[in-house]
Design an enzyme around this catalytic site. Structure first.
Site, mmCIF file in Angstrom:
data_model
loop_
_atom_site.group_PDB
_atom_site.id
_atom_site.type_symbol
_atom_site.label_atom_id
_atom_site.label_comp_id
_atom_site.label_asym_id
_atom_site.label_seq_id
_atom_site.Cartn_x
_atom_site.Cartn_y
_atom_site.Cartn_z
ATOM 1 N N ASP A 178 0.807 -1.217 0.000
ATOM 2 C CA ASP A 178 0.000 0.000 0.000
ATOM 3 C C ASP A 178 0.840 1.267 0.000
ATOM 4 O O ASP A 178 0.408 2.297 -0.514
ATOM 5 C CB ASP A 178 -1.004 0.005 1.157
ATOM 6 C CG ASP A 178 -0.388 -0.321 2.508
ATOM 7 O OD1 ASP A 178 0.840 -0.429 2.607
ATOM 8 O OD2 ASP A 178 -1.161 -0.462 3.480
ATOM 9 N N ASP A 227 3.639 0.807 13.010
ATOM 10 C CA ASP A 227 2.924 -0.469 13.050
ATOM 11 C C ASP A 227 3.603 -1.550 13.872
ATOM 12 O O ASP A 227 2.938 -2.269 14.599
ATOM 13 C CB ASP A 227 2.670 -1.021 11.645
ATOM 14 C CG ASP A 227 1.686 -0.188 10.862
ATOM 15 O OD1 ASP A 227 0.968 0.610 11.477
ATOM 16 O OD2 ASP A 227 1.652 -0.309 9.632
#
Length: 884
Positions: free
Chosen positions: A72, A483
């Site tokens: 992404d 993350d």
């Protein structure tokens, strides 16, 4: 599991991309004098292996072992079967086009497997100032050409796991379709991706948005046309395929079809409503279109879902869902057909976050299903698989969950799922953190059999890097990552055993070590529940959480005093605070505004610095009180990073700014009382220090900057008087504005933070323990050289090098000359240089050791004219290798 990827991005993007982004537009500037040279660097990743969402995996339907993965925010990759690894394909994307590192779709041409396409663009709102594009390659992604689009694409937008939005006609490969977001409809190219035009006959541009009330434009964007699927049974070679299916983000009208090669389109009659069709996969042999539905666009959300089978010949719709609608708490997305046995279908419950994702498999076209795991008696699970994550051990997250949760998890955000069209036993699927795969999938179908899952992600590096630190002793590199928190790299060529734990931040926003006591390390980050600051007294190997002051909502920035006894923290949600000791009691600092960026002096343990909105602040009492400096002319905004030089009190370098104001690199030698702007730096976003050059007394400077009109990574060995560009146009990695640091122990080594391509580090030839002099393996050798593909002006070759001696090699270097003037354009699994006509391929870190009788393989693409004959001989040092 990691829902905070979206939340972190949204919070940070309010002020820019992650920890500050490139300006939306760059104002024209008059040239400034600059002395710039270039150096040849070797670039690698500090290995993490994965670390982000992989929403798409695409296998070529006509050539075995040719596969691509899209991410992404971190580009696209090609699979290398010989090494079971991935090669990055979009590292050439530069600063101005940083959004093109977000890949919304990939298409591999089945007619001409050398052709591959990527639809790129990261955001459809104004976070990404540029429009999207379709990249096309005739050499499997080694080089690219670009077709700009008149609208944006959203590789990191809601709905990015649906697809594929880009597709090549399997009969006439000059024809491609692209599904656009934001109401821009369906687009087509009839010249192999060179030009594009809207298919005005297509009736529905979509209407679904995750949250229509979102004023940022992120969640309120119309997710648009989400997939295109050809029915290859309705065409013949050289003519466009007649029947094409298209998926639309519209819960009442999700699937359309053309039966006249795209001239007219109709809503497919009888289709289910109330859901979005995430995937549409066609089994032309049996005449079935399979569809995976969810009530939302994903990839995080989804509470209900169905699987349907549409008979293309009769128009019959059949609900083939493996569970009743009332029993779903997830949507379906990952969807694949076994091309060797088309009655075999698999799908994922992509949004089943707890206790785990689920994978379903049918061998009778969806009539009956089995699942990857099930309950024996709750909460006890029986798995149809085994998992081995020893190659990426951090995938356990260091967790010890209570049943029915397990670690490692089978996955989350599992929107990509593909069975190898040439091998029923190989399957890969993407998660929010990695690519998993198996090579004995059909054991699933045996009574009592288990298939083996392991990471298949080597070479794919997808972390977003927020901060970097290279201590003078201990581990060479510490990182703050989005993350997955961050890592302590004791070896740059090996995957660390675990991310930072105790606590596990969802994203680490800042870290620092005590300059004179590098065993003391502090980090700050984001966490849904728990402390937002943590400390280590063993160089980041082990951690313990601190205590938050009232109001803290995010990590912000943190600084360690030079002796490791004092800390200053500027968290989100609260003002700047200081503490003596390890954060058990914080006190508010005075004289400095909330949200300031904080750093420490690297010599004086009582001195700390801050910056906010054009003002520089100084504390000489351990952070208790700050005083605004009289320095003027600094950047007015908050996109600024600064560092104090080790070994010199009050020596500070500051980088940052924006196109509508001061933007560059400043230096202070009086503790921030005054700053001098470097006249030869047009723009700068980061600054860092490394070991001084041989014969130099001042540390080496590194910056991500624009100098002499060129954006790049630069090095200076003379305090910024002159600069050397150390990256090149093939190694740009989009946006590199978060952090940079040199290595204090290795001259020339620089660590660069990227936003999606992980931590890249470079070594200059012939210095330090980087590439260095050619290794000299002992013993005999044999070479197999094979041209695997050839086209007009270009070719691809594989080389297999075998140790035929009796002693192990601890590094290797292979030389040859091309007889026809061929040139290497890109090499994988080896580094290469050229001197005159001689090409030299050297090992990379992980394939340096070759045991007697063992082999190592690498490949490359090259250019040729006239003839493309094989090299006459290969040599290792002064030894000629035999031909195998």
């Amino acid at each position: 599991m990691r829902r905070t990827r979206l939340l972190t991005a949204l919070l940070a993007l309010a002020a820019g991309l992650l920890t500050g982004g490139p300006p939306a537009a760059l104002a024209a500037e008059s040239p400034r004098p600059a002395a710039v040279s270039a150096d040849t660097y070797t670039w690698k990743n500090a290995r993490v292996d994965g670390g982000g969402f992989v929403p798409g995996i695409v296998f070529n339907r006509s050539e075995k072992d040719l596969a691509y993965a899209r991410t992404d925010i971190g580009g696209a990759y090609r699979w290398q079967e010989g090494t079971k690894s991935w090669t990055p394909l979009l590292d050439h994307v530069g600063w101005d086009d940083w959004g093109h590192t977000g890949v919304v779709s990939v298409a591999s041409d089945a007619v001409d497997p050398d052709r591959v396409y990527a639809a790129v663009g990261t955001y459809t709102n104004d976070w990404d100032p540029g429009n999207g594009a379709v990249l096309r390659s005739a050499d499997r992604g080694a080089t690219w050409e670009k077709a700009d689009l008149p609208f944006k694409l959203g590789g990191n937008m809601p709905g990015r796991g649906m697809g594929e939005r880009l597709a090549v006609d399997p009969h006439d490969n000059d024809v491609l379709y692209l599904g656009a977001p934001s109401g821009h409809g369906l687009w087509r190219s009839t010249d192999a991706g060179v030009t594009w035009s809207e298919v005005t006959a297509f009736p529905n541009p979509g209407n679904y948005a995750q949250d229509p009330t979102d004023t940022s434009g992120y969640a309120s964007d119309n997710q648009g046309i989400v997939w295109v699927t050809f029915d290859e049974s309705t065409g013949s070679a050289g003519t466009p395929t007649k029947t094409v299916y298209v998926g639309v983000a519209d819960k009442e009208n999700a699937v359309y079809r053309s039966t006249d090669a795209g001239a007219t389109w109709q809503r497919v009659a009888g289709q289910p409503t109330g859901y979005l069709a995430h995937k549409g996969v066609l089994d032309a042999e049996n005449g079935y279109l399979y569809l995976a539905y969810s009530d939302t666009g994903g990839p995080y959300d989804g509470g209900k879902g169905r699987l349907y089978r549409y008979a293309t010949g009769t128009g019959t719709w059949t609900d083939i869902s493996p569970v009743a609608e009332a029993d779903t708490y997830f949507g379906f997305s990952g969807l694949t057909v076994d091309r060797q046995n088309p009655g075999t279908v698999m799908a994922t419950a992509y949004s089943s976050w707890w206790p785990d994702t689920q994978i379903y498999r049918s061998t009778d076209s969806g009539a009956t299903w089995t699942q990857a795991w099930e309950y024996t008696s709750y909460p006890t699970r029986e798995n149809r698989y085994t998992m081995d994550v020893s190659s990426s051990p951090w995938l356990t997250w260091g967790a010890n969950p209570a049943p029915p949760e397990q670690t490692p998890k089978l996955g989350w955000m599992t929107e990509a799922l593909e069975i190898d069209p040439f091998d029923s036993d190989r399957m890969m699927y993407g998660t929010g953190a990695t690519i998993y795969g198996t090579e004995n999938l059909t054991d699933w179908d045996d009574e009592g059999g288990k298939f083996a899952i392991q990471p298949m992600v080597r070479g794919l590096e997808e972390t977003a890097v927020n901060d970097l630190a290279a201590p003078p002793s201990g581990a060479p590199l510490l990182s703050a990552l989005g993350d997955i928190g961050g890592f302590r790299h004791t070896s740059l060529t090996e995957v660390p055993s675990m991310m930072f734990t105790s606590p596990n931040f969802t994203s680490t926003t800042s870290l620092d070590f005590a300059e004179s006591n590098p065993d003391v390390v502090v980090r700050a980050g984001n966490l849904d529940a728990g402390p937002h600051v943590a400390f280590s007294t063993d160089n980041g190997a082990n951690w313990f959480g601190g205590t938050d002051p009232a109001g803290v909502s995010g990590g912000g920035t943190v600084a360690a005093g030079a002796d490791g006894k004092r800390f200053v923290w500027s968290p989100q949600g609260a003002g700047v605070h200081f503490t003596h000791g390890f954060g058990t009691s914080w006190q508010a600092s005075s004289g400095i505004p909330a949200g300031a960026v904080v750093e420490s002096d690297r010599v004086d343990p009582n001195t700390f610095y801050g910056f906010k909105s054009g003002k520089f602040y100084v504390s000489t009492d351990g952070g208790a009180t700050f005083t605004a400096s009289a320095a003027t002319g600094l950047p007015a905004g908050d996109s600024v990073r600064f560092k104090a030089l080790p070994g010199a009190k009050g020596d500070i370098w500051l980088a940052g700014g924006a196109a509508d104001g001061p933007y560059g690199l400043w230096h202070s030698t009086d503790g921030g009382a005054s700053f001098t702007e470097l006249p030869n730096v047009e723009e700068a976003d980061t600054v860092g220090f490394g070991k001084a050059a041989p014969g130099a007394s001042y540390q080496t400077l590194y910056t991500s900057a624009k100098i002499a009109g060129v954006r790049g990574i630069f090095r200076s060995t003379d305090r910024g008087a002159t600069w050397t560009r150390v990256n090149d146009d093939a190694h740009q990695w989009g946006w590199t504005g978060a952090a940079i640091t040199g290595d204090p122990r290795v001259y020339g080594r620089v660590y660069v933070a990227t936003n999606g391509r992980g931590i890249v580090y470079g070594d200059t030839a012939g210095t330090g323990p980087g590439p260095g002099p050619d290794p000299e393996p002992a013993g005999a050798c044999a070479v197999t050289y094979k041209v695997t593909n050839q086209w007009a002006g270009g070719f691809q070759a594989d080389v297999r090098l075998t140790n035929t001696g009796t002693a192990a090699w601890r590094g290797w270097s292979l030389d040859w000359s091309f007889p026809g003037g061929q040139e290497v354009t890109q090499m994988w699994n080896a580094e290469h240089t050229r001197s005159g006509t001689v090409v030299t391929a050297r090992n990379v870190g992980w394939n340096a050791d070759v045991a007697p009788g063992a082999s190592v393989s690498f490949g490359f693409t090259g250019s040729w004219s006239g003839t493309n004959a094989a090299p006459a001989s290969f040599a290792m040092g002064d030894r000629i290798c035999g031909r195998a």
